[in-house]
Design a protein around this motif. Structure first.
Motif, PDB file in Angstrom:
ATOM      1  N   GLY A 394       0.857  -1.205  -0.069  1.00 22.82           N
ATOM      2  CA  GLY A 394       0.014  -0.069  -0.088  1.00 22.82           C
ATOM      3  C   GLY A 394       0.772   1.080  -0.104  1.00 22.82           C
ATOM      4  O   GLY A 394       2.263   1.277  -0.147  1.00 22.82           O
ATOM      5  N   LEU A 395       0.201   2.648   0.351  1.00 19.57           N
ATOM      6  CA  LEU A 395       1.040   3.656   0.212  1.00 19.57           C
ATOM      7  C   LEU A 395       0.745   4.430   1.647  1.00 19.57           C
ATOM      8  O   LEU A 395      -0.308   4.330   2.068  1.00 19.57           O
ATOM      9  N   SER A 396       1.866   5.240   2.106  1.00 25.95           N
ATOM     10  CA  SER A 396       1.679   5.839   3.240  1.00 25.95           C
ATOM     11  C   SER A 396       1.899   7.228   2.922  1.00 25.95           C
ATOM     12  O   SER A 396       2.978   7.628   2.277  1.00 25.95           O
ATOM     13  N   PHE A 397       1.338   8.313   3.731  1.00 23.99           N
ATOM     14  CA  PHE A 397       1.628   9.641   3.616  1.00 23.99           C
ATOM     15  C   PHE A 397       1.650  10.312   5.031  1.00 23.99           C
ATOM     16  O   PHE A 397       0.539  10.119   5.827  1.00 23.99           O
ATOM     17  N   THR A 398       2.853  10.926   5.704  1.00 22.34           N
ATOM     18  CA  THR A 398       2.899  11.381   7.070  1.00 22.34           C
ATOM     19  C   THR A 398       3.583  12.823   6.880  1.00 22.34           C
ATOM     20  O   THR A 398       4.540  13.091   6.081  1.00 22.34           O
ATOM     21  N   TYR A 399       3.145  13.731   7.696  1.00 26.47           N
ATOM     22  CA  TYR A 399       3.472  14.965   7.801  1.00 26.47           C
ATOM     23  C   TYR A 399       3.981  15.439   9.178  1.00 26.47           C
ATOM     24  O   TYR A 399       3.184  15.359  10.347  1.00 26.47           O
ATOM     25  N   ARG A 400       5.009  15.969   9.192  1.00 27.11           N
ATOM     26  CA  ARG A 400       5.624  16.427  10.694  1.00 27.11           C
ATOM     27  C   ARG A 400       5.106  17.913  10.873  1.00 27.11           C
ATOM     28  O   ARG A 400       5.425  18.750  10.154  1.00 27.11           O
ATOM     29  N   TYR A 401       4.590  18.227  12.186  1.00 29.54           N
ATOM     30  CA  TYR A 401       4.244  19.552  12.633  1.00 29.54           C
ATOM     31  C   TYR A 401       4.575  19.873  14.158  1.00 29.54           C
ATOM     32  O   TYR A 401       4.941  18.906  14.665  1.00 29.54           O
ATOM     33  N   GLY A 402       4.256  20.804  14.657  1.00 33.05           N
ATOM     34  CA  GLY A 402       4.452  21.257  15.829  1.00 33.05           C
ATOM     35  C   GLY A 402       5.914  21.827  16.416  1.00 33.05           C
ATOM     36  O   GLY A 402       6.599  22.496  15.197  1.00 33.05           O
ATOM     37  N   ALA A 403       6.338  21.581  17.336  1.00 36.12           N
ATOM     38  CA  ALA A 403       7.553  22.148  17.781  1.00 36.12           C
ATOM     39  C   ALA A 403       8.817  21.927  16.964  1.00 36.12           C
ATOM     40  O   ALA A 403       9.744  22.730  16.777  1.00 36.12           O
ATOM     41  N   TYR A 404       8.671  20.807  16.288  1.00 39.62           N
ATOM     42  CA  TYR A 404      10.011  20.324  15.413  1.00 39.62           C
ATOM     43  C   TYR A 404       9.592  20.312  14.061  1.00 39.62           C
ATOM     44  O   TYR A 404      10.263  19.643  13.299  1.00 39.62           O
ATOM     45  N   HIS A 405       8.937  21.085  13.838  1.00 37.75           N
ATOM     46  CA  HIS A 405       8.645  21.413  12.328  1.00 37.75           C
ATOM     47  C   HIS A 405       9.703  22.097  11.595  1.00 37.75           C
ATOM     48  O   HIS A 405      10.555  22.911  12.116  1.00 37.75           O
ATOM     49  N   LEU A 406      10.189  21.360  10.377  1.00 38.87           N
ATOM     50  CA  LEU A 406      11.406  21.968   9.903  1.00 38.87           C
ATOM     51  C   LEU A 406      11.100  23.348   8.821  1.00 38.87           C
ATOM     52  O   LEU A 406      10.009  23.217   8.094  1.00 38.87           O
ATOM     53  N   PRO A 407      11.972  24.060   8.602  1.00 41.99           N
ATOM     54  CA  PRO A 407      11.984  25.251   7.638  1.00 41.99           C
ATOM     55  C   PRO A 407      11.487  24.604   6.344  1.00 41.99           C
ATOM     56  O   PRO A 407      10.649  25.478   5.586  1.00 41.99           O
ATOM     57  N   ASN A 408      12.042  23.806   5.651  1.00 39.01           N
ATOM     58  CA  ASN A 408      11.838  23.284   4.315  1.00 39.01           C
ATOM     59  C   ASN A 408      10.420  22.286   4.379  1.00 39.01           C
ATOM     60  O   ASN A 408      10.762  21.340   5.011  1.00 39.01           O
ATOM     61  N   ILE A 409       9.383  22.757   3.782  1.00 41.45           N
ATOM     62  CA  ILE A 409       8.405  21.903   3.920  1.00 41.45           C
ATOM     63  C   ILE A 409       8.505  20.445   3.662  1.00 41.45           C
ATOM     64  O   ILE A 409       8.011  19.532   4.121  1.00 41.45           O
ATOM     65  N   SER A 410       9.236  20.503   2.410  1.00 38.92           N
ATOM     66  CA  SER A 410       9.511  18.677   1.950  1.00 38.92           C
ATOM     67  C   SER A 410      10.211  17.866   2.822  1.00 38.92           C
ATOM     68  O   SER A 410      10.010  16.641   2.924  1.00 38.92           O
ATOM     69  N   ASP A 411      10.906  18.706   3.657  1.00 38.96           N
ATOM     70  CA  ASP A 411      11.549  17.785   4.888  1.00 38.96           C
ATOM     71  C   ASP A 411      10.664  17.226   5.853  1.00 38.96           C
ATOM     72  O   ASP A 411      11.033  16.376   6.785  1.00 38.96           O
ATOM     73  N   ASN A 412       9.418  17.539   6.157  1.00 41.16           N
ATOM     74  CA  ASN A 412       8.472  17.327   6.961  1.00 41.16           C
ATOM     75  C   ASN A 412       7.597  16.237   6.495  1.00 41.16           C
ATOM     76  O   ASN A 412       6.744  15.656   7.017  1.00 41.16           O
ATOM     77  N   VAL A 413       7.655  15.860   5.064  1.00 42.99           N
ATOM     78  CA  VAL A 413       6.936  14.770   4.437  1.00 42.99           C
ATOM     79  C   VAL A 413       7.954  13.308   4.324  1.00 42.99           C
ATOM     80  O   VAL A 413       8.781  13.289   4.073  1.00 42.99           O
ATOM     81  N   ALA A 414       6.893  12.424   4.653  1.00 45.17           N
ATOM     82  CA  ALA A 414       7.290  10.954   4.487  1.00 45.17           C
ATOM     83  C   ALA A 414       6.279  10.355   3.365  1.00 45.17           C
ATOM     84  O   ALA A 414       5.049  10.311   4.060  1.00 45.17           O
TER      85      ALA A 414
END
Length: 423
Positions: A394-414
């Motif tokens: 299958g496929l998964s999509f995860t996004y990092r947010y909150g206190a450890y959100h990184l400046p470059n948007i793509s670095d927060n995406v898995a």
């Protein structure tokens, strides 16, 4: 990384097709069908049975960043060999580090009804730095272990251990172990204590673990308790104590680890799963025996370069070796929607996921030649999985947010594969 995933995809597709073929054959009537069903169940548990010895499929082939391809064989004697004694061992070879690893062990049974065993072992192998294993964990077998692909922080250990496993009651499993280890990190690391620098060290530790399943149902079969139905929540707790100056041990520290798993709803319908894991270490513990939050993201610039396979209960946007803690707590929530019944063979399932981790490190300056952060502000990620699209993938999509959100948007995406197959 993408080429490696495609290669693994081809291998796992073959395994999946063969497994599904076996499932279809088990629909045949008569004794042959029963034998195939038992064989399939054994393979699903990670064993290939023979008359006296069951080969352990976990050791056939794996891959990680330190060993490269890791292959070998191992197994355990079965009840035909003896119901009172057992011998278990394995030997593997890493093609990147050019080194054999092995374990020799055995045990004898003290009581049948309580499944009480005394075990002895000698192991020369690797272990992931910051990982925790519960003594009472039942055997878990996966055709493919996603996180293992990208792990690069291991420590060598030579461990001599004696352990006792005991079913204190139908709902309470206990485990006790005393082990003496020589630990040697494979990476440039030293632990500084009292102005002395340790690049390798000796440990002598006792572990005591309890697994309690108050809502599970058990039955007595052939003199042993067997789980008839899993009930939730389940609780696991483990205490570890390392003694200074015992068998030349270098440090004194203790650890307390806790895990609970709770499922709400029915497995074949909409249900939720909550997993809480917590640990705290006190005293002078080296990084090898502290905690990470099971990260599963490699440090690459582009999203497709980080494309791999999502773990079952790992933080998909957290980079490997990004955080370490001497006390931490993680909470993972999954909401499983009913499968979409497009056809008999095509039944994808949507799973909504949210994860949270918090932790801290009391004396980070003691850990030299390695850089890591703290989780004291709280780490959050959320996303979804669409499972069972093709051959268990299958496929998964995860996004990092909150206190450890990184400046470059793509670095927060898995963005990753998932792999789920049940035999």
């Amino acid at each position: 990384m993408l080429k490696r995933c495609i290669f693994l995809f081809a291998i796992l597709c073959t395994i999946s097709v063969q497994s599904q073929s076996l499932v279809e054959h088990t629909k045949e009537p008569a004794k042959d069908s029963i034998r195939k069903s038992l064989l399939l169940k054994s393979i699903g548990n990670g064993y290939l049975p023979t008359k006296y010895f069951n080969f352990d499929l976990r050791y056939l082939i794996k891959y990680n960043q330190y060993e490269g391809i890791r292959t070998g064989f191992g197994g355990i004697t079965n009840n035909t060999f003896s119901e009172k004694y057992r011998v278990n061992s394995y030997v593997v070879y890493g093609f990147r580090d050019h080194r054999f690893k092995y374990s020799l062990g055995g045990g004898f049974r003290l009581a049948k009804q309580t499944n009480t065993w005394v075990n002895l072992s000698y192991t020369d192998d690797l272990q992931e730095t910051g990982s925790t294993k519960f003594l009472t964990d039942s055997r878990v077998f996966q055709f493919f272990e996603p996180r293992l692909l990208n792990i690069d922080l291991f420590h060598k250990h030579i461990t001599k251990a004696i352990s006792l496993e005991h079913q204190a009651g139908p709902k309470l499993l206990t485990g006790t172990e005393f082990a003496v280890s020589n630990v040697d990190p494979t990476y440039n690391y030293s632990y500084v204590l009292n102005e002395k620098e340790f690049k390798s060290f000796n440990l002598s530790m006792v572990k005591v673990a309890f697994q309690w399943e108050p809502f599970s149902k058990f039955e007595l079969s052939k003199g042993r308790y067997k789980r008839k139905k899993s009930g939730y929540p389940k609780f696991t707790i483990q205490y570890t104590k390392n003694f200074n100056n015992l068998f030349k041990s270098d440090f004194s520290f203790s650890k307390l680890d806790f895990r609970t798993i709770y499922k709400i709803g029915k497995q074949d319908d909409t249900f939720s799963e909550i997993i809480l894991v917590s640990g705290v270490a006190g005293g002078n513990a080296p990084l090898t025996h502290l905690y990470h939050a099971y990260p599963n993201n490699i440090t690459k610039e582009k999203i497709l370069q980080r494309f791999s396979v999502a773990g079952l209960n790992s933080f998909e946007t957290m980079y490997f070796n990004e955080f370490f803690s001497d006390k931490f707590t993680t909470i993972q929530y999954k909401y499983f929607l009913p499968s979409f019944n497009f056809s008999e063979r095509f039944k994808p399932q949507l799973v909504l996921i949210s994860r949270y981790a918090i932790g801290d490190m009391k004396s980070p300056e003691r850990h030299q030649n390695i850089t890591f952060g703290s989780l004291r502000k709280g780490y959050t990620e959320s996303g979804f999985e669409i499972n069972k699209l093709l051959f268990g993938f299958g496929l998964s999509f995860t996004y990092r947010y909150g206190a450890y959100h990184l400046p470059n948007i793509s670095d927060n995406v898995a963005f990753k594969f998932t792999f789920n197959i049940t035999l």
